[in-house]
Enzyme design. Structure first.
Site, PDB file in Angstrom:
ATOM      1  N   SER A  25       0.834  -1.213   0.000  1.00  0.00           N
ATOM      2  CA  SER A  25       0.000   0.000   0.000  1.00  0.00           C
ATOM      3  C   SER A  25       0.865   1.257   0.000  1.00  0.00           C
ATOM      4  O   SER A  25       0.554   2.236  -0.684  1.00  0.00           O
ATOM      5  CB  SER A  25      -0.946   0.002   1.207  1.00  0.00           C
TER       6      SER A  25
ATOM      7  N   ASP B 279       6.694   2.843   6.514  1.00  0.00           N
ATOM      8  CA  ASP B 279       6.529   2.321   5.157  1.00  0.00           C
ATOM      9  C   ASP B 279       6.620   3.406   4.092  1.00  0.00           C
ATOM     10  O   ASP B 279       7.315   3.245   3.085  1.00  0.00           O
ATOM     11  CB  ASP B 279       5.192   1.582   5.043  1.00  0.00           C
TER      12      ASP B 279
END
Length: 442
Positions: A185, A259
């Site tokens: 994602s 991330d």
């Protein structure tokens, strides 16, 4: 709601412009995935974590369409999740004409300050718009999140800008498995943001827009765009990471920021709760086996499982977490040693051997905390039978296992372990660590 696009496009022109046959813009940008090397779960308790970018990437291609009645759309195509969706171009332009909900007012907002946007209200507005479009309610949660991410970021980034967009087709595909802990994602939203920033650059160049890029009333946007390069400038990388954090909120609610940072900058990231992430280089080429258990896992449940363990056995649990912190610190020392060492010297072999042992130790600690899984243990056993060390990565409970490939490992030995893992029903990908961050590919 969707339409087929069959136009053929050329590559970059000799002048460095990204054009197609109709003088439209076309380019591709990619961003890496990520893997947690050490610090799973312990990072929640303020311990050190190491994350590295992967050689597996997500790629996004933006292609402007001919300005005809048949191409008066903005079309998105995400083949990995079987999503093909079109927006009427005039409706998108109408959205861009509406003021953004910002704090405290629009004069304080520009492209460089996403934190000044009222994200909850903007998200609500985007979801409200999408709920009125054909077919949206029939989409899965994953497809909805992907579509919301696209429109949320596109409108948030372009509404304040005085640039002239055209109808375009935007497609994203990835070598990363979705929902398996490898940053799919984050890689996706970083690709979106960087593509939009690069599009702004090319639009400003085509329209000869110099100086302030903002519309009247918004704060000035005074970005400096360099000529074509495979890497974005530091300023653009920061903007990419900052916007991507808010894109990640759509998928994960309250992300840590690890991330989106590692998928933007690449290489190695040292992270500790409450401290700014520290970027490190990975100059020594490390190869990794990424082994898919094909078992889904629930991160929230696994985090709760560790919390329960620490609560029931506070001294044991905290001791394990402190040991995991030392494992992360030692692993960082080994990587920095490899960065400095000659690839043929004994120091390199010793540092790599320690890295393997630390992987073994870390997996054992995570198993004691209760976040391993029979499939992960089977993988570790198969690897050990070939003289290799493996560990779970991410939340555990399934997902992926990783294995650093020693420089001394022959192709024959590697083929043998790959065969055994495949015969046991596991999917294996060979990739590299420390890959480049987001970049312009063509």
């Amino acid at each position: 709601m969707s339409s087929a696009i069959d136009s053929q496009f050329s590559n970059v022109s000799p002048s460095g412009d990204f054009i197609n046959k109709s003088n439209g813009i076309v380019f591709t940008i990619s961003a890496p995935g990520k893997v947690i090397l050490h610090g799973e779960h312990s990072v929640v308790y303020g311990k050190l974590a190491l994350a590295a970018s992967l050689g597996l990437r997500t790629s996004g291609t933006l292609r402007e369409l001919e300005n005809t009645d048949d191409a008066s759309v903005i079309e998105v195509h995400f083949p990995d999740i079987n999503l093909h969706y079109s927006f009427d171009f005039k409706e998108i332009q109408n959205l861009l004409d509406k003021p953004l909900p910002v704090n405290p007012d629009i004069s304080h907002f520009n492209l460089e300050h996403p934190e000044r946007l009222d994200h909850d209200l903007h998200l609500k507005n985007v979801e409200g718009f999408l709920s009125g479009t054909e077919g949206y309610h029939n989409l899965s949660k994953l497809k909805k999140n992907s579509l919301v991410s696209f429109l949320y970021l596109f409108t948030a980034m372009f509404t304040s800008l005085n640039v002239s967009i055209r109808p375009f087709h935007f497609s994203v595909s990835s070598h990363l498995s979705i929902g398996a802990g490898t940053g799919s994602s984050a890689s996706f939203v970083v690709c979106l943001v960087a593509s939009f920033l690069h599009y702004v650059k090319l639009l400003s160049k085509r329209g000869n827009v110099g100086g302030n890029l903002s519309k009247y009333g918004y704060g000035p946007t005074l970005l400096t765009f360099e000529s074509y390069t495979a890497r974005l400038t530091e300023d653009l990388l920061k903007i990419t990471s900052d916007w991507s954090f808010y894109g990640e909120r759509i998928h994960h609610g309250n992300p840590s920021g690890i991330d989106n940072t590692i998928c933007t900058y690449g290489s190695l990231l040292v992270f500790k709760k409450g401290c700014p992430p520290e970027r490190k280089t990975m100059d020594y080429p490390l190869k990794l086996l990424l082994i898919n258990t094909k078992v889904s896992r629930d991160t929230k449940t696994l985090v709760g499982k560790v919390a329960d363990f620490v609560q029931r056995f506070p001294e044991v649990g905290n001791g394990l977490l402190c040991t995991m912190d030392e494992v992360s610190k030692n692993a960082l020392d080994c990587i920095e040693c490899l960065n400095k060492a000659d690839s043929s010297c004994e120091e390199t072999a010793g540092a790599f051997e320690k890295l393997e042992e630390l992987s073994d130790i870390n997996h054992s600690l995570l198993r004691i905390l209760g976040v391993s899984h029979p499939t992960l243990e089977e993988i570790v056993t198969i690897l050990r039978g070939h003289g290799l060390r493996g560990k779970l990565t991410g939340a555990g409970g399934g997902g992926y296992a990783t294995c650093l490939v020693p420089p001394s490992c022959s192709q024959g030995d590697l083929d043998a372990v790959l065969t055994d893992l495949s015969n046991a029903g596991f999917d294996v990908k060979m990739t590299s660590l420390g890959d480049a961050g987001v970049r312009v590919d063509s």
